[in-house]
Write a protein that holds these residues in place. Structure first.
Motif, PDB file in Angstrom:
ATOM      1  N   UNK A   5       0.850  -1.185   0.000  1.00 59.81           N
ATOM      2  CA  UNK A   5       0.000   0.000   0.000  1.00 59.81           C
ATOM      3  C   UNK A   5       0.887   1.237   0.000  1.00 59.81           C
ATOM      4  N   UNK A   6       0.569   2.179  -0.883  1.00 62.09           N
ATOM      5  CA  UNK A   6       1.257   3.469  -0.900  1.00 62.09           C
ATOM      6  C   UNK A   6       0.399   4.516  -0.202  1.00 62.09           C
ATOM      7  N   UNK A   7       0.936   5.118   0.843  1.00 62.43           N
ATOM      8  CA  UNK A   7       0.270   6.230   1.515  1.00 62.43           C
ATOM      9  C   UNK A   7       0.945   7.505   1.047  1.00 62.43           C
ATOM     10  N   UNK A   8       0.177   8.385   0.398  1.00 60.36           N
ATOM     11  CA  UNK A   8       0.754   9.581  -0.216  1.00 60.36           C
ATOM     12  C   UNK A   8       0.281  10.846   0.493  1.00 60.36           C
ATOM     13  N   UNK A   9      -1.017  11.114   0.438  1.00 60.62           N
ATOM     14  CA  UNK A   9      -1.513  12.377   0.998  1.00 60.62           C
ATOM     15  C   UNK A   9      -2.889  12.243   1.623  1.00 60.62           C
ATOM     16  N   UNK A  10      -3.337  11.002   1.886  1.00 59.84           N
ATOM     17  CA  UNK A  10      -4.664  10.795   2.460  1.00 59.84           C
ATOM     18  C   UNK A  10      -4.700   9.443   3.164  1.00 59.84           C
ATOM     19  N   UNK A  11      -5.714   9.268   4.034  1.00 54.44           N
ATOM     20  CA  UNK A  11      -5.924   7.975   4.672  1.00 54.44           C
ATOM     21  C   UNK A  11      -6.239   6.918   3.613  1.00 54.44           C
ATOM     22  N   UNK A  12      -5.888   5.688   3.908  1.00 54.09           N
ATOM     23  CA  UNK A  12      -6.150   4.574   2.996  1.00 54.09           C
ATOM     24  C   UNK A  12      -7.029   3.555   3.716  1.00 54.09           C
TER      25      UNK A  12
END
Length: 322
Positions: free
Chosen positions: A221-228
């Protein structure tokens, strides 16, 4: 140390009030108040909120011991304020009592939201007469953080694989490492992890004592700028359930622990207030055994049950305590 300080203050007040004689009485010390914030593990964090706790004390003559809520018993209200952001609230409070010392400890806890940069946190204890004490703490939020969540379910989604009924957990590896314990019952295997800085993470369900065949076995999982959200996993599993009752009355027996075992693997859980128990497990052969850790000589009918989970739930696995 802080409880000792409170007790010392009480002792000094009582001693000075009792002093007297021909020279006259010694006046008690002036009322005083203080609040203390327990030192956090670090004053730097990426979390969006921080749990804080501590103790509070207002002069013992103001304490209304010993019944009701913590506020009723102490006549003290503890509030918090993030002086940087303006957010504020009331802390949760609890007290300790003793038949010998009366009320001797007053603790508080609060979850405080943070903003980027330095957060100046003030915690204030105030009594009904307006006497107050305040403590402050600086917490530095060093960067952004987000949350990751999902569910761990049986295949088909009928049962949640909560930690309590299955022993399953979820491990996270990446810029931050953490472990989540999926929730049980109506929460249906929900899990969540927070305080995660941006980056790439590996999310892996862990079987605990039994061998669940998870699909997928892991997720990236890539977390960039928001909740996942929606980071879900499934495994073939079925429910094994029953209850323990008193043989004489038929009423629930609520002191029991249930052990479900398969070879060297075992999971032990307490029954609920109705004497009921339930596990969600992969298909296989299990032995279910009730016991009361405080009653080593107690007996049950049957003493154990051998169960084969194979493609279907097994209910009604009951025991009678003699």
């Amino acid at each position: 140390m802080r409880v000792g300080r409170a007790l010392l203050s009480v002792g000094l007040s009582l001693a000075q009030l009792s002093c007297g004689g021909s020279g006259g009485s010694v006046p008690p010390p002036p009322p005083s108040g203080w609040v203390v914030i327990d030192a956090p593990a670090s004053t730097d964090t990426v979390c969006n909120e921080l749990g804080l706790s501590g103790e509070a004390f207002i002069s013992p003559t103001d304490w209304h011991c010993c019944g009701g809520s913590a506020v009723d018993m102490t006549a003290v209200t503890v509030t918090w304020r993030n002086e940087t952001s303006g957010a504020a609230g009331t802390a949760s409070q609890s007290v300790k009592t003793s038949p010998f010392l009366g009320l001797y400890g007053h603790t508080w806890s609060a979850t405080v939201p943070l903003v980027p940069g330095t957060n100046r946190i003030a915690v204030t204890a105030t009594d009904t007469a307006g006497l107050a004490g305040t403590a402050r703490l600086d917490i530095r939020k060093t960067g952004p953080s987000f949350a990751l969540s999902g569910r761990v379910l049986s295949d088909g989604g009928l049962w949640g694989l909560g930690y309590a009924e299955s022993g399953v957990s979820v491990a996270l590896a990446g810029p931050a490492s953490a472990t989540a314990l999926p929730l049980s019952g109506a929460a249906r295997g929900d899990y969540a992890l927070s305080c995660l800085p941006p980056g790439r993470y590996a999310v892996t369900p862990l079987s605990g004592p039994f061998g669940f065949a998870f699909q997928p076995a892991s997720r990236t999982v890539d977390i960039v700028s928001a909740d996942v959200g929606g980071v879900d996993f499934q495994a073939p599993a079925h429910r094994l359930a029953g209850r323990v009752s008193w043989a004489v009355s038929g009423l629930p027996s609520t002191a029991e622990w249930i052990t479900v075992g398969a070879g060297a693997a075992a999971l032990v859980r307490a029954v609920d207030a109705l004497g009921a128990y339930g596990f969600v497990l992969p298909d296989g052969a299990y032995t279910v055994t009730p016991s009361d850790p405080l009653c080593l000589g107690c007996s049950y009918t049957p003493s154990q049950r051998d169960v084969q989970l194979q493609g279907a739930d097994q209910a009604g696995l009951d025991f009678l305590r003699q």
